[in-house]
Design an enzyme around this catalytic site. Structure first.
Site, PDB file in Angstrom:
ATOM      1  N   SER A 254       0.843  -1.182   0.000  1.00  0.00           N
ATOM      2  CA  SER A 254       0.000   0.000   0.000  1.00  0.00           C
ATOM      3  C   SER A 254       0.883   1.238   0.000  1.00  0.00           C
ATOM      4  O   SER A 254       2.096   1.133  -0.006  1.00  0.00           O
ATOM      5  CB  SER A 254      -0.905  -0.005   1.220  1.00  0.00           C
ATOM      6  OG  SER A 254      -0.122   0.211   2.379  1.00  0.00           O
ATOM      7  N   LYS A 255       0.262   2.372   0.022  1.00  0.00           N
ATOM      8  CA  LYS A 255       0.992   3.650  -0.073  1.00  0.00           C
ATOM      9  C   LYS A 255       2.158   3.729   0.913  1.00  0.00           C
ATOM     10  O   LYS A 255       3.198   4.273   0.606  1.00  0.00           O
ATOM     11  CB  LYS A 255       0.047   4.826   0.214  1.00  0.00           C
ATOM     12  CG  LYS A 255      -1.370   4.642  -0.236  1.00  0.00           C
ATOM     13  CD  LYS A 255      -1.529   4.730  -1.745  1.00  0.00           C
ATOM     14  CE  LYS A 255      -2.897   4.231  -2.164  1.00  0.00           C
ATOM     15  NZ  LYS A 255      -3.107   2.780  -2.007  1.00  0.00           N
ATOM     16  N   ARG A 256       1.899   3.149   2.078  1.00  0.00           N
ATOM     17  CA  ARG A 256       2.927   3.216   3.120  1.00  0.00           C
ATOM     18  C   ARG A 256       4.259   2.639   2.667  1.00  0.00           C
ATOM     19  O   ARG A 256       5.304   2.945   3.207  1.00  0.00           O
ATOM     20  CB  ARG A 256       2.475   2.429   4.364  1.00  0.00           C
ATOM     21  CG  ARG A 256       1.418   3.094   5.171  1.00  0.00           C
ATOM     22  CD  ARG A 256       1.002   2.219   6.326  1.00  0.00           C
ATOM     23  NE  ARG A 256       0.445   0.946   5.873  1.00  0.00           N
ATOM     24  CZ  ARG A 256       0.930  -0.230   6.213  1.00  0.00           C
ATOM     25  NH1 ARG A 256       1.960  -0.307   7.019  1.00  0.00           N
ATOM     26  NH2 ARG A 256       0.390  -1.333   5.752  1.00  0.00           N
ATOM     27  N   HIS A 257       4.197   1.727   1.692  1.00  0.00           N
ATOM     28  CA  HIS A 257       5.415   1.048   1.275  1.00  0.00           C
ATOM     29  C   HIS A 257       6.161   1.780   0.169  1.00  0.00           C
ATOM     30  O   HIS A 257       6.992   1.209  -0.506  1.00  0.00           O
ATOM     31  CB  HIS A 257       5.078  -0.365   0.797  1.00  0.00           C
ATOM     32  CG  HIS A 257       4.413  -1.191   1.854  1.00  0.00           C
ATOM     33  ND1 HIS A 257       3.072  -1.479   1.849  1.00  0.00           N
ATOM     34  CD2 HIS A 257       4.911  -1.773   2.960  1.00  0.00           C
ATOM     35  CE1 HIS A 257       2.780  -2.215   2.900  1.00  0.00           C
ATOM     36  NE2 HIS A 257       3.864  -2.399   3.602  1.00  0.00           N
TER      37      HIS A 257
END
Length: 487
Positions: A254-257
RNA sequence: GGCGCGUUGGUCAAGCGGUUAAGACACCGCCCUUUCACGGCGGCUACAUGGGUUCGAAUCCCAUACGCGUCACCA
């Protein structure tokens, strides 16, 4: 099977095109190419809230950029259209009528609140939170009463009881589910739009899809679909559920990655061949030991029985390495073009760069491209070329410049540079050699001080390559300035 | 919680009952290069745990643990 293989990629246009979607598309494409089959691109836009035209464009662009072409579907057409679910509503309606008429589906007037309360109660009781069939046997009078209240029904599918549902999966093998664990599910929303699990079945069947290759998150949905194929009397395709791509922390990417969309990688200056190569290796492995494979090689070698069951962590280091392999042989002008937006953003250049400047920049790119994992990294090296006003503050560098041989090395370098008629790689290289010989100092004592004094750095590309590109004037000026500052 | 899937080095992975348990990335070392990189060579580190089955199990079966997915009028 005598008929040719027909596969499909069916994204929903609800956001930037995800790297995981790209891999699903790629696997389908490889399979289709290998078997001279047909890849269908269908748009699943029944979620009207979230679907956008921009996303659809973004998906198409990304696929084209990656070289994933489709034989049938939106834009290119075909015999099984239309290829956008919202344009196929009339098709679904026909099937819904049949299901309703045969009693395999029924209208459900429960409200969200009622459903939610029921679900909560079941959960609290430690039971499966599935629909209990409240509206299964409504009489016409009851339905009329609900309608009079202004309730708009959804349509639920009556799931057969006590059935073993078998999914013979190409990657997971035989997976069985108990139909009692499914529960009557909604197939048509109250606004008349079919739900994914329903539309996908009708679409895949009417588009004569033979193999459904998709992400593992759909595996749990498959029993619903199988049961629908049976109810509708439609042929069930072969399924292949490919495991998920995970982030570093082993949860779904997800975006966090960091960057998760194809677009982001494209903008950073990754090459499409490298992305394809990398994605193919995520969940699939070649028979041989070579891992740098062209699209043609991938097509030739690809097969579903070499697709791994376990999820794969997205390893940016490996992507970088693969991309670097492709970068080495890439056209410097192209890499330069990819880097320019980043150089502009970093403030090194402006967009209206002159042809002359551009040419110099391409030369610079050519000199350093072996050091790059992706084009945007050029900004990290850009100081070398652009920054004439660096300061030497690093203690280690100062120490090197304090060496007793430095004055002689630098002045001899300046002298020889000035004597040069043509400043090119060979000439500069010869100068370095001569300095070492004349002053009887080792390579390190020649290169390091000159590198620091002309670039302000201790590491970097071949100095003999860099000096002609930066130019005699600037090199000597940089050196004079640095030496002066240290006095 | 139910159901489902998964678990080989830090990461990607080969392996389909008998192997010294491949290979790649990363990391470390050496060589090459009179610098830096590139490249070459080498090293490091793995079968989740516990029970079976078997002459023999990373491979087959069963539990446990852990991870993930799914249980929407999202796809």
């Amino acid at each position: 099977m005598a008929d040719k293989m027909r596969v499909r990629f069916a994204p929903s246009p609800t956001g930037p095109f995800h790297i995981g979607g790209a891999r699903s598309a790629l696997f389908n494409w490889l399979l289709a190419k290998k078997d001279e089959g047909c890849l269908v691109l269908r748009i699943e836009d029944t979620d009207r809230e979230r679907s956008t035209k921009e996303s659809e464009e973004n998906i198409k662009e990304a696929l084209k950029w990656l070289g994933i072409t489709w034989d049938e579907g939106i834009d290119v057409g075909g015999e099984h259209g239309p290829y956008r679910q919202t344009e196929r509503l009339h098709i679904y309606e026909e099937y819904t009528k049949k299901l309703l008429a045969s009693g395999q589906a029924y209208e459900c007037f429960c409200t969200d609140e009622e459903i939610e309360a029921e679900r909560q109660a079941l959960k609290d009781a430690g039971k499966m939170p599935i629909y209990q069939g409240h509206c299964r046997h409504l009489t016409e009078e009851q339905k009329e009463a609900y309608r009079a209240e202004g309730r708009k029904p959804t349509i639920r599918f009556r799931v057969p009881e006590n059935q073993e549902i078998i999914v013979d999966d190409m990657v997971r093998g035989r997976v069985t589910f108990d139909s009692n664990g499914v529960g009557d599910f909604v197939i048509v929303k109250s606004d008349g739009i079919p739900v994914y699990n329903y539309a996908v079945v009708i679409d895949d069947a009417t588009m004569e899809i033979t193999h459904v290759i998709r992400a593992e998150e759909h595996l749990s949905n498959t029993p619903r679909q199988v049961v629908l194929y049976e109810a509708l009397g439609l042929p069930t395709p072969r399924f292949g559920h490919v495991s998920l791509i995970l982030g570093k922390d082993r949860t779904k990417m997800s975006k966090r990655h960091g960057a998760t969309s194809v677009d982001q990688y494209r903008k950073l200056g990754y090459l499409p061949e490298a992305i394809v190569n990398f994605l193919a290796l995520l969940g699939w492995s070649p028979t041989g030991e070579e891992e740098i494979l062209s699209a043609e090689q991938l097509i030739e070698q690809f097969s579903m029985d070499r697709v791994a069951k376990n999820p794969a962590v997205f390893d940016i280091d490996k992507l970088n390495w693969i991309n670097a392999q492709y970068m080495k042989n890439a056209d410097p002008a192209m890499i330069c073009d990819l880097a320019i937006p980043h150089l502009v953003e970093a403030g090194y250049i402006t967009e209206d760069i002159s042809a002359e400047e551009k040419a110099k920049l391409v030369e610079f790119t050519a000199a350093v491209q072996d050091h790059l994992s992706y084009a945007a990294q050029l900004t990290e090296l850009a100081d070398l070329y652009f920054n004439d006003a660096f300061d030497v503050t690093d203690e280690e560098m100062k120490e090197i410049l304090a060496d007793e041989t430095v004055p002689a090395v630098t002045s001899l370098f300046a002298q020889k540079m000035n004597e040069l008629e043509v400043v090119d790689f060979a000439a500069v290289k010869a100068i370095f050699k001569a300095i070492g010989k004349e002053l009887k100092v080792g390579g390190k004592k020649v290169f390091m001080p000159l590198r620091i004094v002309t670039t302000g750095q201790m590491h970097g590309p071949d100095l003999a390559k860099m000096i002609p590109i930066i130019g005699r004037e600037r090199i000597l000026a940089r050196m004079a300035r640095t030496l002066d500052a240290l006095k």
